[in-house]
Design an enzyme around this catalytic site. Structure first.
Site, PDB file in Angstrom:
ATOM      1  N   HIS A   1       3.140   3.347  -9.209  1.00 47.95           N
ATOM      2  CA  HIS A   1       2.956   1.901  -9.385  1.00 47.95           C
ATOM      3  C   HIS A   1       4.225   1.253  -9.950  1.00 47.95           C
ATOM      4  O   HIS A   1       4.566   0.126  -9.579  1.00 47.95           O
ATOM      5  CB  HIS A   1       1.769   1.636 -10.306  1.00 47.95           C
ATOM      6  CG  HIS A   1       0.453   2.049  -9.715  1.00 47.95           C
ATOM      7  ND1 HIS A   1       0.051   1.665  -8.455  1.00 47.95           N
ATOM      8  CD2 HIS A   1      -0.550   2.835 -10.209  1.00 47.95           C
ATOM      9  CE1 HIS A   1      -1.146   2.180  -8.197  1.00 47.95           C
ATOM     10  NE2 HIS A   1      -1.523   2.884  -9.239  1.00 47.95           N
TER      11      HIS A   1
ATOM     12  N   LEU B   1      11.301 -20.483  -3.847  1.00 49.78           N
ATOM     13  CA  LEU B   1      10.267 -19.614  -3.302  1.00 49.78           C
ATOM     14  C   LEU B   1       9.004 -19.760  -4.126  1.00 49.78           C
ATOM     15  O   LEU B   1       9.047 -19.721  -5.365  1.00 49.78           O
ATOM     16  CB  LEU B   1      10.725 -18.150  -3.326  1.00 49.78           C
ATOM     17  CG  LEU B   1       9.681 -17.098  -2.920  1.00 49.78           C
ATOM     18  CD1 LEU B   1       9.331 -17.238  -1.438  1.00 49.78           C
ATOM     19  CD2 LEU B   1      10.181 -15.691  -3.213  1.00 49.78           C
TER      20      LEU B   1
ATOM     21  N   ASP C   1       0.828  -1.203   0.000  1.00 52.63           N
ATOM     22  CA  ASP C   1       0.000   0.000   0.000  1.00 52.63           C
ATOM     23  C   ASP C   1       0.864   1.255   0.000  1.00 52.63           C
ATOM     24  O   ASP C   1       1.902   1.305   0.675  1.00 52.63           O
ATOM     25  CB  ASP C   1      -0.902  -0.005   1.240  1.00 52.63           C
ATOM     26  CG  ASP C   1      -2.003   1.030   1.170  1.00 52.63           C
ATOM     27  OD1 ASP C   1      -2.326   1.493   0.060  1.00 52.63           O
ATOM     28  OD2 ASP C   1      -2.539   1.396   2.235  1.00 52.63           O
TER      29      ASP C   1
END
Length: 253
Positions: free
Chosen positions: A48, A142, A31
């Site tokens: 962004h 991962l 956020d």
């Protein structure tokens, strides 16, 4: 599922191979991109883009730390309500990173999965997502989940609808549905529940993220905008997590 069973599934016993004090599965609500851009007089699209760079740093840092699963909340089902230009910018950014980052993910042993209503992005992006998932399927270092057009309530409702369809068709006995089997109808089926959920930017809410899966997660809220997030902040969140006693509903010893 009992407290003991949950502890076995998602607690220390399940985290063999994960370093002590490091959560096995981390979810992050990324956020602050827009506020970061506004504070600098920049278009939101550049916020962004900076946020995508932060995601790259954290994927690398999480893998090095020994995290097994990382789920990034990239685009919520509510984000469709944003201005059309911003949605187009975000979609274009997704296409760009799917085209340019897959080779790096393969090299680093990262397996990519996308959860959420990917079909809403249209066939071109859906094909790119599917191709990237297939290309990285061999990654074992991962497991990276990216939540796109994702909402926890919608996910639970979709699972309930599928269970109802199977029950109506006679292929599922409703009496056999428990917490464990219900989880198998979610987008995260087969994955461990998150041990730690982080939210950046100083906000203290989970915004419809992994509502079912986060039942026993620890939460860390950090007052840093996502584009400024890096290994130091992730290490601080892990330090906070390591100091907590996780009892999964059981009494303290």
């Amino acid at each position: 599922m009992s407290a003991a069973a949950r502890a076995t599934a998602n607690g220390p016993a399940a985290a063999s191979g994960t370093p002590p004090g490091v959560p096995r599965h981390v979810g992050i609500i990324m956020d602050g991109n827009g506020r970061w851009a506004s504070a600098r007089g920049l278009p939101r699209a550049l916020g962004h883009k900076a946020g995508a760079e932060a995601a790259r740093r954290i994927i690398e840092s999480a893998g090095h730390a020994g995290v097994g699963w990382l789920t990034l909340f990239a685009f919520s089902s509510e984000n469709w309500q944003r201005p059309a230009e911003e949605v187009r910018d975000l979609t274009a950014l997704m296409r760009h990173y799917l085209a340019t980052e897959v080779s790096r993910l393969i090299k680093e042993g990262v397996r990519l999965r996308v959860i959420g209503e990917r079909e809403r992005f249209g066939p071109e992006l859906v094909r790119a997502i599917t191709k990237a998932e297939a290309a990285t399927a061999g990654g074992t270092r991962l497991n990276l989940n990216v939540a796109l057009s994702y909402g926890g309530r919608a996910e639970i409702a979709a699972a309930a609808r599928e269970i109802a369809r199977r029950a109506a068709a006679g292929t599922l006995d409703p009496e056999t549905v428990d917490e464990t089997s219900f989880g198998g109808f979610l987008g995260t089926a087969g994955m461990p529940d998150p041990d730690l959920i982080i939210r950046t930017s100083g906000e203290k809410r989970i915004s419809n993220f992994l509502l079912w899966q986060a039942a026993y997660a620890e939460f860390v809220f950090q007052d840093v905008l996502w584009p400024d997030y890096g290994p130091k902040e992730l290490e601080a969140a892990f330090g906070d997590y390591a100091r907590r006693e996780r009892r999964f509903g059981a009494r303290a010893a």
